[in-house]
Design an enzyme around this catalytic site. Structure first.
Site, PDB file in Angstrom:
ATOM      1  CG  ASP A  57      24.013   4.594  76.868  1.00  0.00           C
ATOM      2  OD1 ASP A  57      24.564   5.415  77.633  1.00  0.00           O
ATOM      3  OD2 ASP A  57      22.783   4.588  76.662  1.00  0.00           O
TER       4      ASP A  57
ATOM      5  CG  ASP B  39      18.281  11.152  78.327  1.00  0.00           C
ATOM      6  OD1 ASP B  39      17.499  11.434  77.404  1.00  0.00           O
ATOM      7  OD2 ASP B  39      19.284  10.446  78.171  1.00  0.00           O
TER       8      ASP B  39
END
Length: 763
Positions: free
Chosen positions: A70, A480
């Protein structure tokens, strides 16, 4: 118009609203103003670390597969090395948005050809339009066509697809499903030019949250997949029947039977859900849909799986679970091309206790599952999972049943059975690519073995880097997955930072004269957001924090580790402490949200910067005094560092194109700064071991010097600069962090936003 290779200095031609045409070739470049030194680049290994929403196998050539990410570009599978090869490292600073890949298509007629639909955000966060990138050499080189609209590789709905597809009979024809109400687009010249399919009736209606004023959640997710029925064409003749999925809960599947001239809603189709995927089994004449009530990849509470008989028009609900028992949406969908009655789907949003994978060998009439409940909280498993090659995938957790570690996955929207090998399957998660090579064991009572198949695919977003003079050569602060103590840059770390674990680490620092003392801060839904280590980051403990903290911000360690200064998010002040943060006191004289750093020699001296003003403390961060402000950047991000071993020697980089922008140097603790005249723009600064015969440490920066954007090194305190990357190694945006290695001259670590940490060494 001449085609344009994707290299630094790429120019974008304006596209008309009616069509997209290839970009014009640039004129004479001033690239020779800063010659590149010979460097070898490789990743500091993490293996994975981000969302892989798409895996695409070529239908003609065995072992030819691609993965899309992404924010981190696209990759091609290298079977000989069982690894992924990055394909978009040539994207330059000005085209960082093209590192977001919303779709990828591999040509089944000519396997050398591959196409990428690139663009990261459809809202204002990405200033550039999307593009179709095309390659005739499997991604070794690229040409581009800029579209008259944006694409969203990191937008909601990015796991749906594939939005980009090549006609399997006439490969000069491609279709692209666009977001934001832009409809369906087509190219008839192998992706060189594109035009809107004006006959297509529905550009989509679904938005995740119409009230979102940023445009991120309120974007129309658009046209989301394209699938050809290859039986309705012949080689060289366009396929007549094309199915298209639309983000519209009432009208989610359309069909053309005349090669895209006219379109109609497929009668009898299910309503109330969005079709995430549409895959056709041409042998048996079935179109399969996986659906969800939401667009994903995070949300989705209900879903169904449907089968459409193309010959009779009959729709059959073949969901593996009843609606009453379903608490997730379906997305991942694949058909075994060697055994077309065999298909698999995923419950992509089954977060607890784990994701679910379903398998059918009778076209969806019956299903088996990757795991089943026995007696709660116990489960039985059709798989074993071995993450020894990427051990941090346990996330340092030890959960109680029914949860286990490692998890089977989450956000599992990519799922593909190798079209040439029924035993091999790969699927993407929010952190890695998993796979198996004994898939047939699922059907014979055995267990499949699931392992990471992610080597070479580096997708971390890097916020900060530190290379201490002793101990581990590198400490990383990552989005993350928190970050790592990298004891060997060529080996996958055994574990991420734990005790505590942050979702994202925003800043870290070590004590210059006592490098075993390390501090890191980061983001969590609730405390803790600060951690300390006295063994160079091998082990950690939680610190206390002031009230009101909502995010990590920046942190600095005193040169001897005797105290710390922290500028967290959410509070009304900058804070200081002695010892290891058992209590914090507000600093005076410095605004909240300032960027903070420490002097690397004087343990009582700390620095801060915000909105064009530089601040200095000489009492351990208790009080700050405003110093230099003339000419420093008042807008845009700023990063600065103090030189190890010399008190008051500071380098400051940053700014914005609309104001002051560049690199400044101070030798008097920030009382005055001098701007380096030859540096037009700079975003990072770092130090490394001095060159042989030099007394001043090597400087490294991500900057624009001599009219050229790149990674630069100076061995003479900034008097001259050498570009050390090249046009093939640019990695989009590299503005977060950079550091040299104090132990190895010439070695530099570069932060990227989605391509992990790059390590450069003199060739």
């Amino acid at each position: 118009m001449a085609a344009l290779a994707l290299v630094g200095g790429l120019l974008t031609a304006a596209a008309s609203p009616a069509a997209a045409r290839p970009d014009a070739a640039p004129g004479t470049s001033d690239r020779g103003a800063a010659q590149a030194d010979a460097y070898t680049w490789r990743n500091v290994r993490v293996d994975g670390g981000g969302f892989v929403p798409g895996i695409i196998f070529n239908r003609k050539e065995k072992n030819l597969a691609y993965a899309r990410t992404d924010i981190g570009g696209a990759y091609r599978w290298d079977q000989s090395g069982k690894r992924w090869v990055p394909l978009l490292d040539s994207l330059d600073w000005d085209h960082w948005g093209w590192t977001g890949v919303v779709s990828l298509a591999s040509d089944s007629v000519d396997p050398d050809k591959v196409y990428v639909a690139a663009g990261t955000y459809t809202n204002s966060w990405d200033p550039g339009n999307g593009a179709i990138l095309r390659s005739a050499d499997r991604g070794a080189s690229w040409q581009s066509t800029t579209l008259p609209f944006k694409l969203g590789g990191n937008m909601p709905g990015r796991g749906m697809g594939e939005r980009l597809a090549v006609d399997p009979n006439k490969n000069s024809v491609l279709y692209l499903g666009a977001p934001s109400g832009n409809g369906l687009w087509r190219s008839t010249d192998s992706g060189v030019t594109w035009s809107k399919v004006t006959a297509f009736p529905n550009p989509g209606t679904y938005v995740q949250d119409a009230s979102d004023t940023t445009g991120y959640l309120s974007d129309n997710q658009g046209v989301v997949w394209v699938t050809f029925d290859e039986r309705t064409g012949s080689p060289g003749s366009a396929t007549k029947t094309v199915y298209v999925g639309v983000a519209d809960k009432d009208n989610t599947v359309y069909r053309s039977t005349d090669a895209g001239a006219t379109w109609s809603r497929v009668a009898g189709q299910p309503t109330g859900y969005l079709s995430h995927k549409g895959v056709l089994d041409a042998k048996n004449g079935y179109l399969y849909l996986t659906t969800s009530d939401k667009g994903g990849p995070y949300d989705g509470e209900k879903g169904q799986v449907w089968r459409y008989a193309t010959a009779t028009g009959e729709w059959t609900n073949i969901s593996p679970m009843t609606d009453a028992d379903t608490y997730f949406g379906y997305s991942g969908l694949t058909v075994d091309r060697q055994k077309p009655g065999t298909l698999m789907v995923t419950g992509y949003s089954s977060w607890w206790p784990d994701t679910q994978i379903f398998r059918s060998t009778d076209s969806g009439a019956t299903w088996t599952r990757a795991w089943d409940w026995t007696s709660y909280p116990n489960r039985s498993f059709r798989y074993t999972q071995d993450v020894s090659s990427v051990p941090w995938l346990t996330f340092g957790t030890n959960p109680s049943p029914p949860e286990v570690t490692p998890k089977l996955g989450w956000m599992t929207e990519a799922l593909e059975i190798d079209p040439f090998d029924s035993n091999r399957m790969m699927y993407g998660t929010g952190a890695t690519v998993y796979g198996t090579e004994n898939l047939a064991s699922w059907d014979t009572g055995g267990k499949i073995t699931i392992t990471p198949m992610v080597k070479g695919l580096e997708e971390t977003a890097v916020n900060d880097l530190a290379s201490p003079p002793t101990g581990a050569p590198l400490l990383s602060a990552l989005g993350d997955i928190g970050g790592f103590r990298h004891t060997d840059p060529d080996a996958v770390p055994a574990k991420m930072y734990t005790s505590p674990t942050f979702t994202t680490t925003t800043s870290l620092d070590y004590a210059e004269t006592s490098p075993n003392t390390v501090v890191r801060v980061g983001n969590n839904d609730s405390a803790p957001r600060i951690a300390f280590s006295t063994d160079n980051g091998a082990n950690w403990w939680q610190g206390s924090e002031p009230s009101g903290v909502t995010g990590g911000g920046t942190v600095a360690a005193a040169a001897d580790g005797s105290g710390f200064v922290w500028a967290p998010e959410g509070t009304s002040a900058v804070y200081h402490t002695t010892g290891f943060g058992t209590s914090w006191s507000a600093s005076s004289g410095i605004p909240a949200g300032a960027v903070v750093e420490s002097d690397r020699k004087n343990p009582k001296k700390f620095y801060g910067f915000k909105a064009g003003v530089f601040y200095v403390s000489t009492d351990g961060g208790a009080t700050f005094t405003a110093k230099a402000s003339s000419g420093l950047p008042a807008d845009g991000p700023v990063r600065f560092k103090a030189l190890p071993g010399t008190e008051g020697d500071i380098w400051l980089a940053g700014g914005s194109t609309g104001g002051a922008y560049g690199l400044w140097h101070s030798t008097d603790s920030g009382a005055t700064f001098t701007k380096l005249s030859g540096v037009q723009q700079a975003d990072t600064i770092g130090f490394g071991k001095a060159a042989p015969g030099a007394s001043y440490q090597a400087l490294y920066t991500s900057a624009k010097i001599g009219g050229v954007r790149g990674i630069f090194r100076s061995t003479d305190a900034g008097a001259s600069w050498t570009r050390i990357n090249d046009d093939a190694h640019q990695w989009g945006w590299t503005g977060a962090a950079i550091t040299g290695d104090p132990r190895v001259y010439g070695r530099v670590y570069v932060a990227t936003n989605g391509r992990g940490i790059l390590r450069g060494d003199i060739s």
